[in-house]
Structures are given as structure tokens and as C-alpha cells.
Write a protein that holds these residues in place. Sequence first.
Motif, PDB file in Angstrom:
ATOM      1  N   LEU A   1      50.712  61.532  67.445  1.00 39.51           N
ATOM      2  CA  LEU A   1      50.442  60.539  68.484  1.00 39.51           C
ATOM      3  C   LEU A   1      49.581  61.148  69.590  1.00 39.51           C
ATOM      4  CD1 LEU A   1      51.179  57.594  69.262  1.00 39.51           C
ATOM      5  CD2 LEU A   1      53.140  58.526  70.503  1.00 39.51           C
ATOM      6  N   MET A   2      49.829  62.429  69.911  1.00 38.18           N
ATOM      7  CA  MET A   2      49.063  63.103  70.950  1.00 38.18           C
ATOM      8  C   MET A   2      47.609  63.312  70.547  1.00 38.18           C
ATOM      9  SD  MET A   2      51.768  65.971  72.292  1.00 38.18           S
ATOM     10  CE  MET A   2      50.572  66.686  73.408  1.00 38.18           C
ATOM     11  N   THR A   3      47.393  63.666  69.281  1.00 38.99           N
ATOM     12  CA  THR A   3      46.021  63.937  68.836  1.00 38.99           C
ATOM     13  C   THR A   3      45.266  62.662  68.491  1.00 38.99           C
ATOM     14  OG1 THR A   3      46.703  64.181  66.522  1.00 38.99           O
ATOM     15  CG2 THR A   3      46.700  66.180  67.888  1.00 38.99           C
ATOM     16  N   GLY A   4      45.977  61.549  68.390  1.00 38.29           N
ATOM     17  CA  GLY A   4      45.335  60.296  68.024  1.00 38.29           C
ATOM     18  C   GLY A   4      45.235  60.087  66.530  1.00 38.29           C
ATOM     19  N   SER A   5      45.763  61.031  65.730  1.00 42.55           N
ATOM     20  CA  SER A   5      45.717  60.866  64.276  1.00 42.55           C
ATOM     21  C   SER A   5      46.715  59.818  63.795  1.00 42.55           C
ATOM     22  CB  SER A   5      45.962  62.197  63.569  1.00 42.55           C
ATOM     23  OG  SER A   5      47.245  62.706  63.879  1.00 42.55           O
ATOM     24  N   ALA A   6      47.642  59.417  64.663  1.00 38.54           N
ATOM     25  CA  ALA A   6      48.546  58.305  64.374  1.00 38.54           C
ATOM     26  C   ALA A   6      48.563  57.385  65.595  1.00 38.54           C
ATOM     27  CB  ALA A   6      49.952  58.805  64.066  1.00 38.54           C
ATOM     28  N   LYS A   7      48.432  56.102  65.342  1.00 37.69           N
ATOM     29  CA  LYS A   7      48.516  55.115  66.413  1.00 37.69           C
ATOM     30  C   LYS A   7      49.995  54.778  66.654  1.00 37.69           C
ATOM     31  CE  LYS A   7      44.095  55.006  66.728  1.00 37.69           C
ATOM     32  NZ  LYS A   7      43.478  55.796  67.817  1.00 37.69           N
TER      33      LYS A   7
ATOM     34  N   TRP B   1      60.972  50.927  72.408  1.00 30.40           N
ATOM     35  CA  TRP B   1      60.243  51.946  71.644  1.00 30.40           C
ATOM     36  C   TRP B   1      58.736  51.674  71.663  1.00 30.40           C
ATOM     37  CZ3 TRP B   1      61.931  56.532  70.504  1.00 30.40           C
ATOM     38  CH2 TRP B   1      63.270  56.761  70.208  1.00 30.40           C
ATOM     39  N   THR B   2      58.364  50.399  71.578  1.00 26.01           N
ATOM     40  CA  THR B   2      56.932  50.058  71.596  1.00 26.01           C
ATOM     41  C   THR B   2      56.306  50.449  72.930  1.00 26.01           C
ATOM     42  OG1 THR B   2      57.282  48.230  70.044  1.00 26.01           O
ATOM     43  CG2 THR B   2      55.263  48.187  71.359  1.00 26.01           C
ATOM     44  N   TYR B   3      56.970  50.116  74.022  1.00 25.45           N
ATOM     45  CA  TYR B   3      56.481  50.499  75.348  1.00 25.45           C
ATOM     46  C   TYR B   3      56.331  52.015  75.441  1.00 25.45           C
ATOM     47  CZ  TYR B   3      56.873  51.796  80.294  1.00 25.45           C
ATOM     48  OH  TYR B   3      56.691  52.389  81.528  1.00 25.45           O
ATOM     49  N   ALA B   4      57.334  52.741  74.936  1.00 26.41           N
ATOM     50  CA  ALA B   4      57.315  54.202  75.034  1.00 26.41           C
ATOM     51  C   ALA B   4      56.142  54.802  74.276  1.00 26.41           C
ATOM     52  CB  ALA B   4      58.630  54.767  74.504  1.00 26.41           C
ATOM     53  N   ALA B   5      55.954  54.383  73.041  1.00 26.26           N
ATOM     54  CA  ALA B   5      54.879  54.952  72.222  1.00 26.26           C
ATOM     55  C   ALA B   5      53.506  54.596  72.794  1.00 26.26           C
ATOM     56  CB  ALA B   5      55.006  54.448  70.784  1.00 26.26           C
ATOM     57  N   GLU B   6      53.344  53.360  73.212  1.00 28.17           N
ATOM     58  CA  GLU B   6      52.038  52.946  73.752  1.00 28.17           C
ATOM     59  C   GLU B   6      51.747  53.619  75.089  1.00 28.17           C
ATOM     60  OE1 GLU B   6      52.242  48.694  73.839  1.00 28.17           O
ATOM     61  OE2 GLU B   6      51.774  48.484  71.685  1.00 28.17           O
ATOM     62  N   THR B   7      52.765  53.727  75.933  1.00 26.65           N
ATOM     63  CA  THR B   7      52.566  54.358  77.240  1.00 26.65           C
ATOM     64  C   THR B   7      52.286  55.849  77.100  1.00 26.65           C
ATOM     65  OG1 THR B   7      54.012  52.726  78.288  1.00 26.65           O
ATOM     66  CG2 THR B   7      53.598  54.762  79.509  1.00 26.65           C
ATOM     67  N   PHE B   8      53.034  56.513  76.224  1.00 27.09           N
ATOM     68  CA  PHE B   8      52.818  57.947  76.007  1.00 27.09           C
ATOM     69  C   PHE B   8      51.394  58.197  75.507  1.00 27.09           C
ATOM     70  CE2 PHE B   8      52.941  61.855  73.518  1.00 27.09           C
ATOM     71  CZ  PHE B   8      53.612  62.723  74.366  1.00 27.09           C
ATOM     72  N   ALA B   9      50.955  57.423  74.529  1.00 28.08           N
ATOM     73  CA  ALA B   9      49.587  57.585  74.007  1.00 28.08           C
ATOM     74  C   ALA B   9      48.556  57.325  75.110  1.00 28.08           C
ATOM     75  CB  ALA B   9      49.362  56.639  72.830  1.00 28.08           C
TER      76      ALA B   9
ATOM     77  N   TYR C   1      53.213  55.583  64.228  1.00 28.32           N
ATOM     78  CA  TYR C   1      54.226  56.519  64.743  1.00 28.32           C
ATOM     79  C   TYR C   1      55.614  55.907  64.628  1.00 28.32           C
ATOM     80  CZ  TYR C   1      56.854  59.106  68.352  1.00 28.32           C
ATOM     81  OH  TYR C   1      57.799  59.827  69.041  1.00 28.32           O
ATOM     82  N   LEU C   2      55.750  54.678  65.085  1.00 37.04           N
ATOM     83  CA  LEU C   2      57.057  54.018  65.055  1.00 37.04           C
ATOM     84  C   LEU C   2      57.499  53.723  63.627  1.00 37.04           C
ATOM     85  CD1 LEU C   2      56.481  51.637  68.094  1.00 37.04           C
ATOM     86  CD2 LEU C   2      57.881  53.718  68.044  1.00 37.04           C
ATOM     87  N   ASP C   3      56.549  53.429  62.749  1.00 36.35           N
ATOM     88  CA  ASP C   3      56.875  53.249  61.323  1.00 36.35           C
ATOM     89  C   ASP C   3      57.491  54.520  60.742  1.00 36.35           C
ATOM     90  OD1 ASP C   3      55.978  50.630  61.179  1.00 36.35           O
ATOM     91  OD2 ASP C   3      53.992  51.168  60.380  1.00 36.35           O
ATOM     92  N   ALA C   4      56.894  55.658  61.085  1.00 41.65           N
ATOM     93  CA  ALA C   4      57.381  56.935  60.552  1.00 41.65           C
ATOM     94  C   ALA C   4      58.787  57.249  61.056  1.00 41.65           C
ATOM     95  CB  ALA C   4      56.417  58.062  60.934  1.00 41.65           C
ATOM     96  N   LEU C   5      59.033  56.971  62.341  1.00 42.38           N
ATOM     97  CA  LEU C   5      60.374  57.204  62.879  1.00 42.38           C
ATOM     98  C   LEU C   5      61.386  56.277  62.209  1.00 42.38           C
ATOM     99  CD1 LEU C   5      59.928  57.724  66.737  1.00 42.38           C
ATOM    100  CD2 LEU C   5      59.643  59.350  64.855  1.00 42.38           C
ATOM    101  N   GLN C   6      61.010  55.015  62.022  1.00 40.29           N
ATOM    102  CA  GLN C   6      61.927  54.052  61.389  1.00 40.29           C
ATOM    103  C   GLN C   6      62.292  54.496  59.980  1.00 40.29           C
ATOM    104  OE1 GLN C   6      62.664  50.565  62.982  1.00 40.29           O
ATOM    105  NE2 GLN C   6      64.431  51.265  61.797  1.00 40.29           N
ATOM    106  N   GLU C   7      61.306  54.936  59.223  1.00 39.65           N
ATOM    107  CA  GLU C   7      61.554  55.352  57.842  1.00 39.65           C
ATOM    108  C   GLU C   7      62.509  56.545  57.789  1.00 39.65           C
ATOM    109  OE1 GLU C   7      59.078  56.944  53.890  1.00 39.65           O
ATOM    110  OE2 GLU C   7      58.009  56.402  55.731  1.00 39.65           O
ATOM    111  N   ALA C   8      62.268  57.550  58.627  1.00 37.39           N
ATOM    112  CA  ALA C   8      63.125  58.748  58.626  1.00 37.39           C
ATOM    113  C   ALA C   8      64.534  58.412  59.108  1.00 37.39           C
ATOM    114  CB  ALA C   8      62.505  59.831  59.505  1.00 37.39           C
ATOM    115  N   TYR C   9      64.615  57.597  60.134  1.00 37.00           N
ATOM    116  CA  TYR C   9      65.921  57.226  60.688  1.00 37.00           C
ATOM    117  C   TYR C   9      66.737  56.440  59.667  1.00 37.00           C
ATOM    118  CZ  TYR C   9      69.313  55.206  64.000  1.00 37.00           C
ATOM    119  OH  TYR C   9      70.468  54.823  64.644  1.00 37.00           O
ATOM    120  N   ASP C  10      66.129  55.441  59.054  1.00 39.48           N
ATOM    121  CA  ASP C  10      66.837  54.613  58.086  1.00 39.48           C
ATOM    122  C   ASP C  10      67.296  55.423  56.881  1.00 39.48           C
ATOM    123  OD1 ASP C  10      66.493  52.434  59.716  1.00 39.48           O
ATOM    124  OD2 ASP C  10      64.851  51.555  58.537  1.00 39.48           O
ATOM    125  N   LYS C  11      66.499  56.395  56.501  1.00 41.33           N
ATOM    126  CA  LYS C  11      66.853  57.237  55.361  1.00 41.33           C
ATOM    127  C   LYS C  11      68.062  58.114  55.666  1.00 41.33           C
ATOM    128  CE  LYS C  11      64.835  60.623  52.162  1.00 41.33           C
ATOM    129  NZ  LYS C  11      63.600  61.405  51.828  1.00 41.33           N
TER     130      LYS C  11
END
Length: 437
Positions: free
Chosen positions: A412-418, A249-257, A422-432
Motif C-alpha cells: 500500500l505504501m509503494t502503490g503496488s496495491a490499491k 477499514w475503507t477509510y483507514a486504507a484510503e487515508t493511509f495511502a 489491500y483490503l481484499d488481501a486482509l479479508q482473505e487471510a483473516y477468513d482463512k
Amino acid sequence: MSTARTRGGRAGRVVVTASALVGALLLASCGDSDSGSSDGKTLRLWHYEGPDSAMGVAWNAAIKEFEATHPGVKVKFEEKGFEQIQKTAPMVLNSSDAPDLMEYNKGNATAGHLSTQGLLTDLTAEASKRGWDKELDAGVRTTSQYDADGVMGSGKWFGVPNYAEYTMVFYNKELFAEHGISAPPKTLAELTAAMDKFVADGITPLANAGAEYMAHQYLYQLALSKADRAWVDSYELYKGKTDFHDAAWTYAAETFADWVKKGYISEKSTSTKAEDAGVSFIQGKAPILFSGSWWYGRFQSEAKFDWGTFLWPDSNLTLGSGGNLWVVPKGAKNKELAYDFIDITMSKKIQNLLGNNGGVPVAADPAAITDPQSKSLIADFNTLSARDGLAFYPDWPIPGFYDVLVSETQKLMTGSAKPDAYLDALQEAYDKGAPKT
């Protein structure tokens, strides 16, 4: 979904509430004298495939076949938007206006969720009686069955997929040649070099749609290139802990950005819809589109240039599964007619037609598929299937995760989230939303 699946998404458009949509659906049906009839003379069918897509062509032929083999019975087909059904299905199916047969999205968050609410008919006995269980291989069959918690892969049959789908890289052979790029790239390094060449020549290489499914499917594919089956099963089937800060997931988010920063993906595509991205490829503006086989038939009929496809390089896994499901609502008035229609869509005649029109059939006669491009499409699917390479879709695990992926990937695309945020937000929603173990 035009001919491609417009998988929801809220940004960049006026939001219509689910209650308003369901009201519109119910009002549209109230004036029909045969709405909800149980006289055995009308099969009410809802699906959202465009008429020129492979599935649309096949299902239209199935309607004619059904009426020819059921004298005196008419199919009342009502075309619905993907998003209409996605947003309003629980309310519509809990009303007296439920259709007899409906196309619905597969996975825990959709068909699985409805099954736990008691809104879908258990098709287990029919699947055995009519042989559907023997027609579908294990990878495709996964999305047919759901357990008591609505988790796919085991339990009762609540849907029947009669086509398969997977993602691939579509590329414009003429643009590649014009810019001196040998195609198709066989490694990610070669794909990256090709994208660098396009950027240097002033062309954004990747068609993208940040307002809908396409952007987070790019990102999920990047994660899959660093993942294995156990990783997928943990994420999709809860067979382990999902850590959004792991290496994949880290590779994906960093590479996409990074790809947005490098100009491979336009930041302006944040509010773009999937239809617009597909059209940009059809019009020869975008040299590369990573998306699903649901586009294949349309590109065959509309693209006026030489194009091809290849599987995402350096990855054993890609997005894909059995196709959307035929589901029979619990409140359907003509269930036997619905079962007969499913049977017809599984017949060799309809499956062969699907295969020759750019679809991925699940029960066709291989010798009957004569179109060269269709042969290539099916051969790549068979390659994926043989290596257990279908990794489902990122929005499936929990209800509402689609909207989270869309909105967070836009940030992530606009740069308003690093990437970390981004991964924190996905983790929170998924765990919930994930089942508590």
C-alpha cells in the motif's frame, strides 16, 4: 526489542528460519550446567525488555529482590530477542530446554495459540491463590485468559501481565514551536494542518517503520477512529462478522495511502525498522511518532529536547492492552519459583518503580508515582481505561497475520496495491485463519 518492541517483520533484512533460530537458542543453552535443572536452586528467566526501559529496570530490581528473599537460589536471566521468541516458541517450549518463566506476546495468535497446543501451564489456581485476579482490571485481564480455542477474554489463565501499554502521539515541542504550530493538536483537523505545515517546510512529519509493526498500527488507528467496541469485538474476539470493506477499514486504507502521497509518511520508510523510526524521533529529525508506551522510558532518558504526548485525536479507541505476559512453560522445571517471581513483579515496590521509570503499572500505589511525565502517562492510560478505549492490536486475531499486515501494508505504501486490493488481501487471510462458526 532494543527498548521498544520490534514486533517481527521480514522485509529489508536477511530472513533467518525458525529452525535456525531455535537451533541457536538450544545450542546457546546446552553448555550451561544448570540448564533445565529441577533442583530448586535456579530460576531460568527469559525476557526481551531492554535494560534501560521501564520494564527492564523493574525486572532487574525484581531479580535482586527474588534472590534476596530466596537464599541459595539464583536467577539465570537470558535476554532473548522478541522475534527469536515469537518465531521459535512452539519448538523451544516443546523441548527439554524450556525456561521456567518467559515473557511472551499476548493475544489469540501468540499466547492463545500456544495454550491450545498444551505448551503453557494453567495458572488459574495460582491467580486465585495469590490474588493476581483481583489486581488486574477487566480490560487488562482480557489477555490473561484463553478458552479452548485460544480466544482471549475467558477461560483459563495462561499468563499474567504486570504492566499495561497503549499507543499515543509523541511530539517534539521544540520543532512544533520552531515551525509555528500550536501544540498539541486537539482534533484530527489540527493534526492534519500541522502535518501540512511540516511538509511545506520540507520535513516528513511522521516517523514510520514499514518493515515492522508501526505502519499497520497507524492504519489500524485510523480505522479505530471510525469504529466502536462492537467492531473491535467482532474483529478481535469473533463476536460477529468482520468486513474489511466496511466504512472503518475503507477509510483507514484510503487515508493511509493518501498520507503517503501527501508526504506525511515517507515511501522510503517501507523497509525501515521500528528502531530506526524511534531513533529518528530521539535525534530530533521526526517531529511526530505514533507508537506505544514501551518507548516512553527510553525517550525520557535519551531525547535531549522538550517532548510531550497526546492521545490520538477524535477517537475513543486506541491500540493497547495489558502488557506482554509472564507465561510458565508446561515443561518448566521450577514452577513454584516462577510463581514467586511473578508475585514479586506484582508487588507495590516493583510496580512503583515501574511507574516512576516510564511504565504503566497495574498494581502501583498512585501516591508513590512522583515523576511528572510518568504521572501524565498513567493519567492518559486511566482516561482510556475508564472509557473502555483499549482496542488491542491488529495482528492478534489469527496466527501469521502479523506478516500479512507487514507485507500488504508495504504494498500500500509503494502503490503496488490499491486500497481495495489491500483490503481484499486482509479479508482473505483473516477468513482463512479465523475460527469457523
